[in-house]
Design a protein around this motif. Structure first.
Motif, mmCIF file in Angstrom:
data_model
loop_
_atom_site.group_PDB
_atom_site.id
_atom_site.type_symbol
_atom_site.label_atom_id
_atom_site.label_comp_id
_atom_site.label_asym_id
_atom_site.label_seq_id
_atom_site.Cartn_x
_atom_site.Cartn_y
_atom_site.Cartn_z
ATOM 1 N N GLY A 18 1.014 -1.164 -0.005
ATOM 2 C CA GLY A 18 0.019 -0.113 0.073
ATOM 3 C C GLY A 18 1.008 0.991 -0.172
ATOM 4 N N VAL A 19 0.285 2.550 -0.751
ATOM 5 C CA VAL A 19 1.405 4.006 -0.557
ATOM 6 C C VAL A 19 0.584 4.816 -0.092
ATOM 7 C CG1 VAL A 19 1.790 5.459 -1.869
ATOM 8 C CG2 VAL A 19 2.327 3.015 -2.635
ATOM 9 N N ILE A 20 1.110 5.770 0.675
ATOM 10 C CA ILE A 20 0.393 6.744 1.196
ATOM 11 C C ILE A 20 0.975 7.817 -0.009
ATOM 12 C CG2 ILE A 20 -0.727 8.443 3.406
ATOM 13 C CD1 ILE A 20 -1.386 5.566 2.920
ATOM 14 N N ARG A 21 0.358 8.418 -0.290
ATOM 15 C CA ARG A 21 0.901 9.600 -1.324
ATOM 16 C C ARG A 21 0.881 10.436 -0.678
ATOM 17 N NH1 ARG A 21 -1.969 8.428 -7.494
ATOM 18 N NH2 ARG A 21 -0.796 6.758 -7.799
ATOM 19 N N LEU A 22 1.369 11.301 -0.184
ATOM 20 C CA LEU A 22 1.240 12.668 0.906
ATOM 21 C C LEU A 22 1.440 14.405 -0.135
ATOM 22 C CD1 LEU A 22 4.017 11.883 3.529
ATOM 23 C CD2 LEU A 22 1.863 12.275 3.977
ATOM 24 N N PRO A 23 0.520 15.572 0.600
ATOM 25 C CA PRO A 23 0.794 16.493 -0.180
ATOM 26 C C PRO A 23 1.944 17.805 -0.665
ATOM 27 C CG PRO A 23 -0.784 16.778 1.641
ATOM 28 C CD PRO A 23 -0.292 15.124 1.162
ATOM 29 N N PRO A 24 2.358 18.652 -0.642
ATOM 30 C CA PRO A 24 3.027 18.877 -0.774
ATOM 31 C C PRO A 24 2.960 19.408 0.429
ATOM 32 C CG PRO A 24 1.902 19.541 -2.862
ATOM 33 C CD PRO A 24 1.132 18.545 -2.425
ATOM 34 N N SER A 25 2.380 19.843 1.241
ATOM 35 C CA SER A 25 2.218 20.391 2.414
ATOM 36 C C SER A 25 1.881 18.915 3.261
ATOM 37 C CB SER A 25 1.516 22.016 2.513
ATOM 38 O OG SER A 25 1.407 21.941 4.195
ATOM 39 N N VAL A 26 2.689 18.630 4.664
ATOM 40 C CA VAL A 26 2.310 17.881 5.424
ATOM 41 C C VAL A 26 2.423 19.166 6.466
ATOM 42 C CG1 VAL A 26 2.660 16.021 6.309
ATOM 43 C CG2 VAL A 26 2.176 15.647 3.993
ATOM 44 N N HIS A 27 1.582 19.284 7.436
ATOM 45 C CA HIS A 27 2.204 20.884 7.771
ATOM 46 C C HIS A 27 1.912 20.619 8.836
ATOM 47 C CE1 HIS A 27 -2.276 21.118 8.049
ATOM 48 N NE2 HIS A 27 -2.395 21.097 7.017
#
Length: 301
Positions: free
Chosen positions: A149-158
């Motif tokens: 499984g893959v978790i796709r992270l957005p440009p901002s993980v804040h």
């Protein structure tokens, strides 16, 4: 479960460790230094020493655990292409080692592996032309008995402790005395709080089906102009537009990212795992003074 976590003392990995322990899992944290090992021991985690630069040290941990979450990544953007290729090769080796076990292997990717100009969804495969897509190649090992499984992270993980893209934009505004956006600033970034992302990693580990992608997205798209305006308020600095040809001078290595328009949806992730973000959104976090602490060191080349 006994869970091996790479990047266990990183910005996202440390939140994953906390969440796993809260859920009563046993954590084996991958530690490159004794300082990192001490930090993990203080939380109650077990330690496995090594480095992603030494793949054998990663693979050695897999036989004694019930699953793995891989968040470690070389964030030197001057060697980004090679870093992506190395991550893909390491994940292939990890998945091959876990073949036939049915154990989960959850890795990290980016919502930006889907070409711009559309809303990135979980069912869209990574473009082979986008380097970070190499981190999703291992999904095919679901056919050999690995629950990939893959978790796709957005440009901002804040959130508190962030040192990535938004802090880099803050550092650029502090250096130049002005917070800027490119053109009309209407291009949008998806975003998620680190703690919500950590919960998603753990949900995928516990309940995810094989060969699935999950989008860790709370804000589908925040206009970069709104981000620049929040930075301006935080620094009490003027805010203005700049043309495309000034982006590199203003932002340095970040210039290639600030113009990206990379919308992403998490609708399928929420339906499949019941995940629901509960933390601050990006603009709310940018009202916190911790983002504007001058002692915070952002990523650089």
């Amino acid at each position: 479960m006994k869970v091996f976590v790479t990047g266990a003392t990183g910005f996202i990995g440390s939140s994953i460790v906390d969440e796993l322990l809260r859920r009563s899992h046993v954590v084996v944290g991958f530690a490159r230094s004794e300082t990192s090992a001490d930090n993990l021991r203080a939380k109650g985690a077990q330690i496995h020493r090594g480095s992603i630069d030494d793949p054998a040290s990663v693979l050695a941990a897999l036989a004694s655990v019930d699953g793995a979450i891989h968040t470690a990544f070389n964030h030197d953007f001057s060697t980004y292409m090679q870093n992506c290729a190395d991550d893909g090769a390491l994940l292939d080796a990890m998945a091959e080692t876990l073949g036939g076990t049915g154990k989960p292997l959850i890795a990290t990717s980016s919502t930006a592996v889907v070409p711009p100009g559309q809303i990135a969804t979980e069912d869209q495969a990574a473009s082979p032309a986008i380097p970070r897509g190499a981190s999703e190649r291992f999904l095919r090992f679901s056919e050999t008995g690995v629950r990939t499984g893959v978790i796709r992270l957005p440009p901002s993980v804040h959130g508190k402790g962030d040192t990535a893209f938004v802090p880099a934009a803050i550092a650029a505004a502090r250096r130049t005395g002005v917070s800027t956006y490119v053109g009309d600033g209407a291009n949008r970034w998806p975003a998620v709080h680190r703690n919500d992302a950590a919960r998603l990693f753990c949900d995928a580990l516990e309940r995810g089906e094989p060969d699935q992608r999950f989008n860790a997205v709370q804000d589908e798209g925040v206009a970069f102009r709104a981000i620049a305006e929040a930075i301006g308020r935080g620094l009490e600095a003027p805010v203005r537009s700049i043309p495309v040809d000034e982006a590199e001078n203003q932002f340095g290595w970040l210039g290639r990212f600030v113009m990206a328009d990379v919308l992403a949806s998490s609708r399928l992730t929420r339906e499949r795992l019941g995940w629901k973000p509960v933390e601050n959104d990006l603009l709310a976090d940018l009202e916190l003074s911790s983002y504007f602490d001058p002692s915070v060191k952002a990523l650089s080349t």
